[in-house]
Design an enzyme around this catalytic site. Structure first.
Site, PDB file in Angstrom:
ATOM      1  N   ARG A 164     -20.805   3.628 -34.823  1.00 15.40           N
ATOM      2  CA  ARG A 164     -20.908   3.167 -36.173  1.00 15.40           C
ATOM      3  C   ARG A 164     -21.839   3.736 -37.081  1.00 15.40           C
ATOM      4  O   ARG A 164     -22.464   3.192 -37.869  1.00 15.40           O
ATOM      5  CB  ARG A 164     -20.931   1.535 -36.272  1.00 15.40           C
ATOM      6  CG  ARG A 164     -19.658   0.823 -35.711  1.00 15.40           C
ATOM      7  CD  ARG A 164     -18.425   0.962 -36.425  1.00 15.40           C
ATOM      8  NE  ARG A 164     -17.442   0.156 -36.041  1.00 15.40           N
ATOM      9  CZ  ARG A 164     -16.921   0.166 -34.916  1.00 15.40           C
ATOM     10  NH1 ARG A 164     -16.740   1.261 -34.072  1.00 15.40           N
ATOM     11  NH2 ARG A 164     -15.764  -0.790 -34.758  1.00 15.40           N
ATOM     12  N   SER A 236     -15.348  -6.480 -38.753  1.00 14.49           N
ATOM     13  CA  SER A 236     -16.510  -6.813 -38.013  1.00 14.49           C
ATOM     14  C   SER A 236     -17.453  -6.643 -39.298  1.00 14.49           C
ATOM     15  O   SER A 236     -17.810  -5.818 -39.886  1.00 14.49           O
ATOM     16  CB  SER A 236     -16.897  -6.156 -36.944  1.00 14.49           C
ATOM     17  OG  SER A 236     -15.770  -5.690 -35.897  1.00 14.49           O
ATOM     18  N   GLU A 332     -22.637  -4.215 -40.093  1.00 12.48           N
ATOM     19  CA  GLU A 332     -21.500  -3.100 -40.161  1.00 12.48           C
ATOM     20  C   GLU A 332     -21.187  -2.704 -41.993  1.00 12.48           C
ATOM     21  O   GLU A 332     -21.021  -1.770 -42.226  1.00 12.48           O
ATOM     22  CB  GLU A 332     -20.652  -3.262 -39.532  1.00 12.48           C
ATOM     23  CG  GLU A 332     -19.535  -2.025 -39.448  1.00 12.48           C
ATOM     24  CD  GLU A 332     -18.344  -2.275 -38.522  1.00 12.48           C
ATOM     25  OE1 GLU A 332     -18.376  -2.681 -37.213  1.00 12.48           O
ATOM     26  OE2 GLU A 332     -17.191  -2.022 -39.022  1.00 12.48           O
TER      27      GLU A 332
HETATM   28  N1  EPU Z   1     -15.923 -12.519 -28.167  1.00 12.48           N
HETATM   29  C1  EPU Z   1     -16.099 -13.894 -28.041  1.00 12.48           C
HETATM   30  N2  EPU Z   1     -16.057 -14.552 -29.103  1.00 12.48           N
HETATM   31  C2  EPU Z   1     -15.664 -13.966 -30.399  1.00 12.48           C
HETATM   32  C3  EPU Z   1     -15.583 -12.698 -30.514  1.00 12.48           C
HETATM   33  C4  EPU Z   1     -15.345 -12.116 -29.129  1.00 12.48           C
HETATM   34  O1  EPU Z   1     -16.591 -14.217 -26.979  1.00 12.48           O
HETATM   35  O2  EPU Z   1     -15.651 -14.911 -31.381  1.00 12.48           O
HETATM   36  C5  EPU Z   1     -15.870 -11.792 -26.965  1.00 12.48           C
HETATM   37  C6  EPU Z   1     -14.381 -11.332 -26.377  1.00 12.48           C
HETATM   38  O3  EPU Z   1     -13.776 -12.196 -25.763  1.00 12.48           O
HETATM   39  C7  EPU Z   1     -14.762 -10.186 -25.712  1.00 12.48           C
HETATM   40  C8  EPU Z   1     -15.959  -9.316 -26.266  1.00 12.48           C
HETATM   41  O4  EPU Z   1     -16.595 -10.442 -27.114  1.00 12.48           O
HETATM   42  O5  EPU Z   1     -15.094 -10.221 -24.715  1.00 12.48           O
HETATM   43  C9  EPU Z   1     -15.546  -8.388 -27.425  1.00 12.48           C
HETATM   44  O6  EPU Z   1     -14.709  -8.661 -28.412  1.00 12.48           O
HETATM   45  P1  EPU Z   1     -13.395  -7.747 -28.927  1.00 12.48           P
HETATM   46  O7  EPU Z   1     -12.726  -6.974 -28.028  1.00 12.48           O
HETATM   47  O8  EPU Z   1     -12.689  -8.485 -29.919  1.00 12.48           O
HETATM   48  O9  EPU Z   1     -14.218  -6.496 -29.627  1.00 12.48           O
HETATM   49  P2  EPU Z   1     -15.634  -6.693 -30.437  1.00 12.48           P
HETATM   50  O10 EPU Z   1     -16.587  -6.014 -29.845  1.00 12.48           O
HETATM   51  O11 EPU Z   1     -15.758  -7.936 -31.322  1.00 12.48           O
HETATM   52  C10 EPU Z   1     -15.240  -4.269 -31.495  1.00 12.48           C
HETATM   53  C11 EPU Z   1     -15.375  -3.581 -33.068  1.00 12.48           C
HETATM   54  C12 EPU Z   1     -13.807  -3.696 -33.492  1.00 12.48           C
HETATM   55  C13 EPU Z   1     -12.821  -3.278 -32.657  1.00 12.48           C
HETATM   56  C14 EPU Z   1     -12.685  -4.072 -31.307  1.00 12.48           C
HETATM   57  C15 EPU Z   1     -11.559  -3.232 -30.247  1.00 12.48           C
HETATM   58  C16 EPU Z   1     -17.309  -3.525 -33.541  1.00 12.48           C
HETATM   59  C17 EPU Z   1     -18.481  -4.115 -34.616  1.00 12.48           C
HETATM   60  N3  EPU Z   1     -16.303  -4.022 -33.848  1.00 12.48           N
HETATM   61  O12 EPU Z   1     -15.098  -5.630 -31.829  1.00 12.48           O
HETATM   62  O13 EPU Z   1     -13.903  -3.228 -34.910  1.00 12.48           O
HETATM   63  O14 EPU Z   1     -11.359  -3.674 -33.236  1.00 12.48           O
HETATM   64  O15 EPU Z   1     -14.066  -3.849 -30.780  1.00 12.48           O
HETATM   65  O16 EPU Z   1     -12.283  -2.223 -29.912  1.00 12.48           O
HETATM   66  O17 EPU Z   1     -17.807  -2.753 -32.782  1.00 12.48           O
HETATM   67  C18 EPU Z   1     -14.576  -3.221 -37.108  1.00 12.48           C
HETATM   68  O18 EPU Z   1     -15.218  -2.378 -36.997  1.00 12.48           O
HETATM   69  O19 EPU Z   1     -14.312  -3.756 -38.270  1.00 12.48           O
HETATM   70  C19 EPU Z   1     -13.714  -3.666 -36.125  1.00 12.48           C
HETATM   71  C20 EPU Z   1     -12.900  -4.848 -36.086  1.00 12.48           C
END
Ligand code: EPU
Length: 339
Positions: A164, A236, A332
């Site tokens: 990012r 995010s 972000e």
């Molecule tokens: N999780 C929780 N609680 C929550 C949210 C997430 O426990 O409220 C856990 C999930 O269960 C999972 C882990 O955290 O084990 C990761 O969650 P998720 O797969 O939803 O991905 P993320 O790391 O929260 C990132 C990107 C997203 C992207 C997704 C999928 C960042 C900051 N965000 O989110 O990007 O869509 O991975 O690849 O890196 C964005 O940048 O705006 C965005 C939406």
């Protein structure tokens, strides 16, 4: 070139905040961008380049000039031995480009389906999802220098891409306007299905192919993320923090279910959404703002929030995570001060 004054920002930010900008200049071509920026203008002291506004938090009226590239055109530049170089104007809606690549059978961008925003913003914050970052596919980024209007191309290696991050939001912030991006795509697809439940979703649809991957990513996103057309949000709000391995290991001992990902040697990435949820913020609403019930990393506008309210809410989350986990969350989303 089209210039408007005293413009409502509502359609230029996905939080749906109704502030105003003093002026917006829509730029339709590289040439026009160069000609405009070759002149010395006072407004260059107070300007911001915007794309789809999907990563911005305005905190008041913007008493300056917004540069809004609406440069269009998707072209095949090279098509040799399986690799296809495609160029796309910075004003194209990101998902329109992804759709076009999938329809043409070119692989590379399918995991990045349905990310809001325009093509021009994609390298700035190195958008990523489901195991792919746009920096994996970018060949070069064409820009125009803000101070003198000269065109300047950046090869992938010159963009300083990290998670990012690129130099365009770091050391070179505000010095270049992105006009066109060149992507290296493939006719012989390499599928990346290892993130979360992606493989499972694709298998449900049948064959593993570009269209089914796109459909699966769209299904997962629609299911998990709020549609900015309906609920104001900027995806995010924070990045997933990258912390030293020792801290990640210590936390994992105390919280065995904590999601941890590999990063550069000696570091681990922790899911910010999980940290925020552990602090009790998931689905929490205060006034007109809150976190999304299915994803604590997303801050939403219930309809009438102000930018400052959203900012204060996010700062409270940051303080909670810092005090419980000793981890400093980095935003972000870019907060735009009311200048
Ligand atoms: N999780 C929780 N609680 C929550 C949210 C997430 O426990 O409220 C856990 C999930 O269960 C999972 C882990 O955290 O084990 C990761 O969650 P998720 O797969 O939803 O991905 P993320 O790391 O929260 C990132 C990107 C997203 C992207 C997704 C999928 C960042 C900051 N965000 O989110 O990007 O869509 O991975 O690849 O890196 C964005 O940048 O705006 C965005 C939406």
């Amino acid at each position: 070139m089209k210039t408007e004054f005293d413009v409502s920002l509502k359609k230029y930010n996905t939080f749906g905040l109704d502030y105003k900008a003093e002026r917006i200049i829509h730029l339709v071509s590289e040439k026009e961008t160069s000609v405009l920026l070759s002149e010395d203008y006072e407004w260059k002291e107070k300007f911001l380049t915007i794309g789809g506004g999907s990563n911005l938090l305005f905190t008041g009226d913007f008493k300056g000039t917004l540069l809004h590239p609406v440069i269009m055109g998707i072209d095949i530049i090279e098509d040799q031995s399986g690799d296809v170089i495609v160029s796309a104007g910075s004003g194209i809606v990101w998902d329109d480009l992804v759709k076009w690549t999938v329809e043409n059978g070119f692989s590379g961008l399918e995991n990045l389906s349905l990310i809001p925003g325009n093509v021009g913003a994609s390298p700035v914050q190195n958008i990523g999802a489901y195991g792919v970052e746009v920096s994996d596919i970018i060949e070069k980024v064409d820009t125009v220098r803000v101070d003198n209007g000269e065109p300047r191309s950046f090869d992938n290696s010159e963009c300083g891409f990290r998670y990012r991050y690129s130099i365009f939001k770091g050391e070179e912030k505000g010095r270049f306007v992105v006009t066109r991006i060149f992507f290296r795509l493939r006719r012989n697809p390499v599928y990346r299905l290892d993130y979360g439940s992606l493989r499972e979703e694709v298998n449900k649809l049948g064959d593993v192919n570009l269209l089914n991957i796109r459909r699966s990513v769209i299904n997962i996103r629609r299911n998990k993320l709020p549609d900015p057309e309906i609920t104001g949000n900027a995806g995010s709000f924070f990045k997933n923090p990258v912390v030293p391995e020792e801290l990640a290991e210590e936390l994992s001992r105390n919280y065995p279910g904590m999601p941890v990902y590999n990063e550069k040697p000696g570091y681990k990435k922790i899911a910010a959404g999980w940290l925020i949820e552990q602090c009790g913020w998931k689905g929490k609403r205060i006034g007109e703002t809150g976190t999304y019930g299915k994803q604590a990393l997303i801050i939403i506008n219930y309809g009438n929030a102000t930018g400052s309210e959203i900012f204060e809410f996010s700062e409270n989350i940051r303080r909670s995570v810092l005090s419980k986990f000793s981890i400093e969350l980095e935003r972000e989303v870019e907060v735009v001060p009311s200048i």
